[in-house]
Write a protein that holds these residues in place. Structure first.
Motif, PDB file in Angstrom:
ATOM      1  N   LEU A   1       0.882  -1.327   0.244  1.00  0.00           N
ATOM      2  CA  LEU A   1      -0.148   0.084  -0.179  1.00  0.00           C
ATOM      3  C   LEU A   1       1.089   1.017  -0.380  1.00  0.00           C
ATOM      4  O   LEU A   1       0.958   2.257  -0.641  1.00  0.00           O
ATOM      5  N   ALA A   2       1.780   1.377   0.613  1.00  0.00           N
ATOM      6  CA  ALA A   2       2.658   3.167   0.956  1.00  0.00           C
ATOM      7  C   ALA A   2       3.475   2.670  -0.015  1.00  0.00           C
ATOM      8  O   ALA A   2       3.357   4.523  -0.877  1.00  0.00           O
ATOM      9  N   GLY A   3       3.605   2.031  -1.023  1.00  0.00           N
ATOM     10  CA  GLY A   3       3.926   1.390  -2.480  1.00  0.00           C
ATOM     11  C   GLY A   3       3.559   2.305  -3.460  1.00  0.00           C
ATOM     12  O   GLY A   3       3.835   2.961  -4.386  1.00  0.00           O
ATOM     13  N   TRP A   4       1.970   1.912  -3.602  1.00  0.00           N
ATOM     14  CA  TRP A   4       1.682   2.598  -4.466  1.00  0.00           C
ATOM     15  C   TRP A   4       1.018   3.454  -4.419  1.00  0.00           C
ATOM     16  O   TRP A   4       0.601   4.231  -5.344  1.00  0.00           O
ATOM     17  N   PHE A   5       0.352   4.143  -2.838  1.00  0.00           N
ATOM     18  CA  PHE A   5       0.549   5.558  -2.607  1.00  0.00           C
ATOM     19  C   PHE A   5       1.506   6.737  -3.092  1.00  0.00           C
ATOM     20  O   PHE A   5       1.433   7.865  -3.629  1.00  0.00           O
ATOM     21  N   GLU A   6       3.005   6.158  -3.185  1.00  0.00           N
ATOM     22  CA  GLU A   6       4.258   6.542  -3.086  1.00  0.00           C
ATOM     23  C   GLU A   6       3.538   7.437  -5.020  1.00  0.00           C
ATOM     24  O   GLU A   6       4.539   8.318  -5.749  1.00  0.00           O
ATOM     25  N   ASP A   7       3.810   5.754  -5.693  1.00  0.00           N
ATOM     26  CA  ASP A   7       3.969   5.957  -6.821  1.00  0.00           C
ATOM     27  C   ASP A   7       2.825   6.917  -7.992  1.00  0.00           C
ATOM     28  O   ASP A   7       3.032   7.364  -8.417  1.00  0.00           O
ATOM     29  N   TYR A   8       1.529   6.426  -6.838  1.00  0.00           N
ATOM     30  CA  TYR A   8       0.494   7.117  -7.536  1.00  0.00           C
ATOM     31  C   TYR A   8       0.598   8.940  -7.315  1.00  0.00           C
ATOM     32  O   TYR A   8       0.739   9.827  -8.250  1.00  0.00           O
ATOM     33  N   ASN A   9       0.970   9.242  -6.532  1.00  0.00           N
ATOM     34  CA  ASN A   9       2.045  10.001  -6.262  1.00  0.00           C
ATOM     35  C   ASN A   9       3.144  11.602  -6.480  1.00  0.00           C
ATOM     36  O   ASN A   9       3.291  12.354  -6.805  1.00  0.00           O
ATOM     37  N   VAL A  10       4.312  10.072  -6.780  1.00  0.00           N
ATOM     38  CA  VAL A  10       5.688  10.548  -7.934  1.00  0.00           C
ATOM     39  C   VAL A  10       5.367  10.574  -8.868  1.00  0.00           C
ATOM     40  O   VAL A  10       5.774  11.281  -9.713  1.00  0.00           O
ATOM     41  N   HIS A  11       4.330   9.070  -9.127  1.00  0.00           N
ATOM     42  CA  HIS A  11       5.336   9.149 -10.709  1.00  0.00           C
ATOM     43  C   HIS A  11       3.872   8.757 -11.690  1.00  0.00           C
ATOM     44  O   HIS A  11       3.941   9.142 -12.679  1.00  0.00           O
ATOM     45  N   HIS A  12       2.348   8.633 -11.455  1.00  0.00           N
ATOM     46  CA  HIS A  12       1.532   9.023 -12.086  1.00  0.00           C
ATOM     47  C   HIS A  12       1.153   9.698 -12.240  1.00  0.00           C
ATOM     48  O   HIS A  12       0.964  10.436 -12.110  1.00  0.00           O
ATOM     49  N   PRO A  13       1.516   9.771 -13.815  1.00  0.00           N
ATOM     50  CA  PRO A  13       0.230  11.068 -14.742  1.00  0.00           C
ATOM     51  C   PRO A  13      -1.326  10.834 -14.142  1.00  0.00           C
ATOM     52  O   PRO A  13      -1.884   9.726 -14.382  1.00  0.00           O
ATOM     53  N   HIS A  14      -1.872  11.986 -14.273  1.00  0.00           N
ATOM     54  CA  HIS A  14      -2.971  12.536 -13.921  1.00  0.00           C
ATOM     55  C   HIS A  14      -3.391  12.713 -15.323  1.00  0.00           C
ATOM     56  O   HIS A  14      -3.185  14.380 -15.311  1.00  0.00           O
ATOM     57  N   SER A  15      -4.351  13.096 -15.470  1.00  0.00           N
ATOM     58  CA  SER A  15      -5.202  13.745 -16.432  1.00  0.00           C
ATOM     59  C   SER A  15      -5.803  15.731 -16.280  1.00  0.00           C
ATOM     60  O   SER A  15      -5.484  16.312 -16.575  1.00  0.00           O
ATOM     61  N   GLY A  16      -5.999  15.105 -15.368  1.00  0.00           N
ATOM     62  CA  GLY A  16      -6.651  16.979 -14.623  1.00  0.00           C
ATOM     63  C   GLY A  16      -5.920  17.900 -14.526  1.00  0.00           C
ATOM     64  O   GLY A  16      -5.142  18.792 -13.660  1.00  0.00           O
ATOM     65  N   LEU A  17      -4.398  17.132 -14.049  1.00  0.00           N
ATOM     66  CA  LEU A  17      -3.103  17.651 -14.207  1.00  0.00           C
ATOM     67  C   LEU A  17      -2.013  17.618 -15.212  1.00  0.00           C
ATOM     68  O   LEU A  17      -1.451  18.332 -15.289  1.00  0.00           O
ATOM     69  N   LYS A  18      -2.999  17.912 -16.092  1.00  0.00           N
ATOM     70  CA  LYS A  18      -2.282  18.388 -17.531  1.00  0.00           C
ATOM     71  C   LYS A  18      -0.625  16.864 -17.811  1.00  0.00           C
ATOM     72  O   LYS A  18       0.326  17.096 -18.310  1.00  0.00           O
ATOM     73  N   MET A  19      -1.464  15.638 -17.129  1.00  0.00           N
ATOM     74  CA  MET A  19      -0.497  14.296 -17.215  1.00  0.00           C
ATOM     75  C   MET A  19       0.766  14.769 -16.774  1.00  0.00           C
ATOM     76  O   MET A  19       2.094  13.859 -17.047  1.00  0.00           O
ATOM     77  N   ARG A  20       0.542  14.852 -15.101  1.00  0.00           N
ATOM     78  CA  ARG A  20       1.822  15.085 -14.396  1.00  0.00           C
ATOM     79  C   ARG A  20       1.283  14.458 -13.006  1.00  0.00           C
ATOM     80  O   ARG A  20       0.245  14.584 -12.772  1.00  0.00           O
ATOM     81  N   SER A  21       2.264  14.039 -12.231  1.00  0.00           N
ATOM     82  CA  SER A  21       1.784  14.113 -10.704  1.00  0.00           C
ATOM     83  C   SER A  21       1.723  14.967  -9.832  1.00  0.00           C
ATOM     84  O   SER A  21       1.436  16.302  -9.663  1.00  0.00           O
ATOM     85  N   PRO A  22       0.914  14.057  -9.131  1.00  0.00           N
ATOM     86  CA  PRO A  22       0.438  15.268  -8.207  1.00  0.00           C
ATOM     87  C   PRO A  22       1.737  15.938  -7.807  1.00  0.00           C
ATOM     88  O   PRO A  22       2.007  17.314  -7.411  1.00  0.00           O
TER      89      PRO A  22
END
Length: 56
Positions: free
Chosen positions: A24-45
């Protein structure tokens, strides 16, 4: 939650709760650091926040 389930939970073998808790901790880290978000113009949070901070 939908993205977390789709991109992490549903594609990972999860034999027990202990495995989920370990990952779980690794998933959250990946989601916030590496995962592109369309609502953020394909940037991570983190990238989005860093860009906002740099321009402020």
């Amino acid at each position: 939650m939908k993205t977390l389930k789709r991109d992490y939970v549903h594609v990972t073998p999860l034999p027990d709760v202990a495995t989920v808790l370990e990952l779980l901790a690794g998933w959250f880290e990946d989601y916030n650091v590496h995962h592109p978000h369309s609502g953020l113009k394909m940037r991570s949070p983190r990238e989005f926040i860093a860009a906002q901070t740099a321009t402020a």
